[in-house]
Write a protein that holds these residues in place. Structure first.
Motif, mmCIF file in Angstrom:
data_model
loop_
_atom_site.group_PDB
_atom_site.id
_atom_site.type_symbol
_atom_site.label_atom_id
_atom_site.label_comp_id
_atom_site.label_asym_id
_atom_site.label_seq_id
_atom_site.Cartn_x
_atom_site.Cartn_y
_atom_site.Cartn_z
ATOM 1 N N SER A 264 0.881 -1.353 0.173
ATOM 2 C CA SER A 264 -0.219 -0.111 -0.058
ATOM 3 C C SER A 264 0.893 1.266 -0.217
ATOM 4 O O SER A 264 2.038 1.175 0.333
ATOM 5 C CB SER A 264 -1.010 0.113 0.856
ATOM 6 N N LEU A 265 0.270 2.346 -0.674
ATOM 7 C CA LEU A 265 0.975 3.557 -0.621
ATOM 8 C C LEU A 265 0.837 4.170 0.863
ATOM 9 O O LEU A 265 -0.734 4.293 1.579
ATOM 10 C CB LEU A 265 0.376 4.730 -2.155
ATOM 11 N N GLU A 266 1.582 5.742 0.462
ATOM 12 C CA GLU A 266 0.789 6.461 2.267
ATOM 13 C C GLU A 266 -0.242 6.961 2.016
ATOM 14 O O GLU A 266 -0.533 6.859 0.697
ATOM 15 C CB GLU A 266 2.607 7.511 2.060
ATOM 16 N N SER A 267 -0.772 6.998 2.974
ATOM 17 C CA SER A 267 -2.078 7.408 2.831
ATOM 18 C C SER A 267 -2.213 8.908 2.281
ATOM 19 O O SER A 267 -3.689 9.546 2.148
ATOM 20 C CB SER A 267 -3.067 7.509 4.683
ATOM 21 N N SER A 268 -1.873 10.249 3.421
ATOM 22 C CA SER A 268 -1.915 11.526 3.132
ATOM 23 C C SER A 268 -1.188 11.600 1.339
ATOM 24 O O SER A 268 -0.225 11.114 0.567
ATOM 25 C CB SER A 268 -0.433 12.016 3.280
ATOM 26 N N LYS A 269 -2.061 12.441 0.836
ATOM 27 C CA LYS A 269 -2.251 12.967 -0.259
ATOM 28 C C LYS A 269 -0.532 13.206 -1.018
ATOM 29 O O LYS A 269 -0.134 13.787 -2.257
ATOM 30 C CB LYS A 269 -3.324 13.253 -1.310
ATOM 31 N N SER A 270 -0.317 15.154 -0.697
ATOM 32 C CA SER A 270 0.591 15.513 -0.051
ATOM 33 C C SER A 270 2.256 14.130 -0.109
ATOM 34 O O SER A 270 2.782 14.806 -0.174
ATOM 35 C CB SER A 270 0.925 16.224 1.042
ATOM 36 N N ALA A 271 1.992 13.730 1.451
ATOM 37 C CA ALA A 271 3.115 12.980 1.301
ATOM 38 C C ALA A 271 3.780 11.879 0.006
ATOM 39 O O ALA A 271 4.240 11.691 0.102
ATOM 40 C CB ALA A 271 2.901 11.487 2.836
ATOM 41 N N ARG A 272 2.468 11.104 -0.616
ATOM 42 C CA ARG A 272 2.232 10.343 -2.100
ATOM 43 C C ARG A 272 2.856 11.720 -3.079
ATOM 44 O O ARG A 272 3.862 10.987 -3.684
ATOM 45 C CB ARG A 272 1.271 9.846 -2.487
ATOM 46 N N THR A 273 2.522 12.786 -3.399
ATOM 47 C CA THR A 273 3.313 13.478 -3.466
ATOM 48 C C THR A 273 4.993 13.536 -3.643
ATOM 49 O O THR A 273 5.265 13.854 -4.637
ATOM 50 C CB THR A 273 2.397 14.827 -4.049
ATOM 51 N N SER B 34 6.878 11.875 -2.379
ATOM 52 C CA SER B 34 7.063 10.786 -1.666
ATOM 53 C C SER B 34 7.275 10.655 -3.780
ATOM 54 O O SER B 34 8.913 9.912 -4.257
ATOM 55 C CB SER B 34 6.665 9.577 -1.849
ATOM 56 N N ALA B 35 6.128 10.649 -4.604
ATOM 57 C CA ALA B 35 6.909 10.499 -6.311
ATOM 58 C C ALA B 35 7.926 11.753 -6.851
ATOM 59 O O ALA B 35 9.071 10.575 -7.826
ATOM 60 C CB ALA B 35 5.644 10.233 -6.764
ATOM 61 N N PHE B 36 7.846 12.327 -6.209
ATOM 62 C CA PHE B 36 9.119 13.333 -6.753
ATOM 63 C C PHE B 36 10.334 12.960 -6.203
ATOM 64 O O PHE B 36 11.474 13.211 -6.773
ATOM 65 C CB PHE B 36 8.913 15.246 -6.873
ATOM 66 N N THR B 37 10.497 12.179 -5.185
ATOM 67 C CA THR B 37 11.299 12.129 -4.425
ATOM 68 C C THR B 37 11.837 10.491 -5.296
ATOM 69 O O THR B 37 13.365 10.625 -5.761
ATOM 70 C CB THR B 37 11.776 11.729 -3.454
ATOM 71 N N SER B 38 11.273 9.881 -5.557
ATOM 72 C CA SER B 38 11.377 8.857 -6.329
ATOM 73 C C SER B 38 12.223 9.335 -7.835
ATOM 74 O O SER B 38 12.957 7.921 -8.185
ATOM 75 C CB SER B 38 10.365 7.529 -6.505
ATOM 76 N N ILE B 39 11.645 9.887 -8.330
ATOM 77 C CA ILE B 39 12.148 10.216 -9.848
ATOM 78 C C ILE B 39 13.035 10.838 -9.577
ATOM 79 O O ILE B 39 13.829 10.750 -10.419
ATOM 80 C CB ILE B 39 11.026 11.251 -10.417
ATOM 81 N N SER B 40 13.348 11.428 -8.892
ATOM 82 C CA SER B 40 15.050 12.281 -8.711
ATOM 83 C C SER B 40 15.666 10.702 -8.263
ATOM 84 O O SER B 40 17.371 11.120 -9.036
ATOM 85 C CB SER B 40 14.821 13.223 -6.925
ATOM 86 N N VAL B 41 15.894 9.448 -7.459
ATOM 87 C CA VAL B 41 16.052 8.786 -7.359
ATOM 88 C C VAL B 41 16.430 7.619 -8.336
ATOM 89 O O VAL B 41 17.997 7.426 -8.848
ATOM 90 C CB VAL B 41 15.970 7.667 -6.336
ATOM 91 N N LEU B 42 15.425 7.419 -9.325
ATOM 92 C CA LEU B 42 15.660 7.340 -10.729
ATOM 93 C C LEU B 42 16.441 7.827 -11.929
ATOM 94 O O LEU B 42 17.444 6.949 -11.876
ATOM 95 C CB LEU B 42 13.681 6.429 -11.148
ATOM 96 N N ALA B 43 16.770 9.441 -11.462
ATOM 97 C CA ALA B 43 17.217 9.785 -12.018
ATOM 98 C C ALA B 43 18.803 9.398 -11.698
ATOM 99 O O ALA B 43 19.836 9.702 -12.473
ATOM 100 C CB ALA B 43 16.882 10.885 -11.876
ATOM 101 N N SER B 44 18.807 9.680 -10.846
ATOM 102 C CA SER B 44 20.700 9.073 -9.954
ATOM 103 C C SER B 44 20.570 7.514 -10.858
ATOM 104 O O SER B 44 22.192 7.360 -11.417
ATOM 105 C CB SER B 44 20.675 9.041 -9.009
ATOM 106 N N VAL B 45 20.039 6.711 -10.598
ATOM 107 C CA VAL B 45 20.191 4.963 -11.259
ATOM 108 C C VAL B 45 20.470 5.635 -12.799
ATOM 109 O O VAL B 45 21.671 4.805 -13.568
ATOM 110 C CB VAL B 45 18.823 4.787 -10.800
#
Length: 344
Positions: free
Chosen positions: A104-113, A115-126
């Motif tokens: 499951s994802l985080e319950s808060s919509k802002s937290a998911r947002t 986290s999504a941008f942080t994940s994109i940044s991590v993918l860019a590092s990869v």
């Protein structure tokens, strides 16, 4: 101005990767130590200091070319580590003692947002690892063919290694999977989820590989640092060049180690490096340079596709930087400096 912009971005990338490699290598030593001595007195910053001593010794290799065999060893170790970890995750996922999986994802919509941008940044590092073949290819003409071959090889290795471990790790542990999957496979409390000898081999592989990665990425920073200090008329091992190289490279590695020990936030560091380094260098700058050098007509589709990519990824980079730095600040508030645990 563009030259200095690229230098600043590359320096941020190489410094961030250096910090991350030292931190992760120290954590790997800590994992090995705690598996043998669960109540041992040594702390994370002491393992980081051990890693730094080794990195300082290896940093005295004078040039990128001198690392060619280490690069090959790194490739072999990366493949070996990935195969071992994939096997361990599959074993853990099918084990009768397998941990409960929660996707499951985080319950808060802002937290998911965020986290999504942080994940994109991590993918860019990869995926941004392709910049190193590009840098190497520009050393001798013709560059285009070498760049293409290097990038194909790079992304093949990325898909085989990074994605295989990420997919199997998430399948085995769900959203509780650690950014260092070895921590999930070897939890602090309870038995390991895979054979100890297999996990020990994985730790050894990744530890040796991190030394190689840290050396490769640091070479660009060394070239920048030594541009003024080195004398090209003297030999690389002459006292005139050896002493400044020993001092400057040792100080650089010690500074990276200090930040790694003070702020052991591996996931957050990955996100910041991806947002302010890899995204501009991989998705913004190439489009800008293409429009400047090739000069496609302003009415052409190519011109506006490049402009659109620049604007979209500039926004993604800004949001990724904000969300990653936000996570870094939140984690810094929740954890003490020089913590004994690496924060995902």
């Amino acid at each position: 101005m563009m030259f200095y912009f690229v230098i600043c971005v590359q320096t941020a990338i190489n410094t961030g990767v250096g910090i991350g490699c030292i931190l992760l290598a120290g954590e790997c030593l800590q994992i090995m130590y705690t598996s043998i001595y669960p109540d041992g007195p040594l702390r994370l910053y002491q393992f980081i200091a051990m890693v730094t001593v080794v990195m300082i010794l290896f940093s005295q290799m004078p040039s990128f070319h001198s690392l060619r065999y280490i690069n090959l060893a790194s490739l072999i170790l990366s493949l070996g580590y990935s195969f071992v970890v994939v096997g361990a995750c599959i074993y853990a996922g099918h084990s009768k003692d397998a941990p409960p999986k929660d996707y499951s994802l985080e319950s808060s919509k802002s937290a998911r947002t965020f986290s999504a941008f942080t994940s994109i940044s991590v993918l860019a590092s990869v995926l941004g690892n392709g910049i190193l073949p590009e840098i190497q290819a520009t050393l001798a003409p013709p560059a285009a063919g070498k760049m293409l071959k290097g990038l194909i090889m790079c992304y093949t290795v990325v898909v085989v290694t990074f994605y295989s471990t990420a997919i199997t790790g998430y399948w085995a542990f769900g959203n509780k999977a650690s950014s260092n999957i070895l921590k999930s496979l070897m939890p602090d409390n309870g038995p390991s989820f895979a054979p100890t000898w297999l996990l020990g081999l994985a730790v050894l592989f990744v530890l040796l590989q991190l030394f190689a990665i840290g050396m490769v990425y640091s070479q660009v920073a060394y070239e920048i640092i030594e541009r003024k200090s080195a004398d090209v008329r003297k030999g690389v091992f002459s006292a005139r060049n050896l002493l400044p190289r020993l001092l400057l490279r040792s100080v650089y590695m010690a500074a990276c180690a200090f930040v790694a020990a003070m702020l052991p936030f591996f996931g957050d560091i990955n996100g910041v490096v991806g947002a302010i380094g890899f995204i501009p260098l991989d998705f913004v700058l190439p489009m800008l340079l293409y429009n400047k050098s090739v000069k496609p007509p302003r009415t052409s589709l190519t011109f506006w596709i490049n402009v659109s990519i620049m604007f979209v990824f500039s926004g993604v980079g800004l949001m990724g930087a904000f969300s990653s730095i936000r996570n870094l600040v939140l984690d810094a508030n929740r954890f003490k400096l020089f913590s004994n645990d690496v924060v995902d």
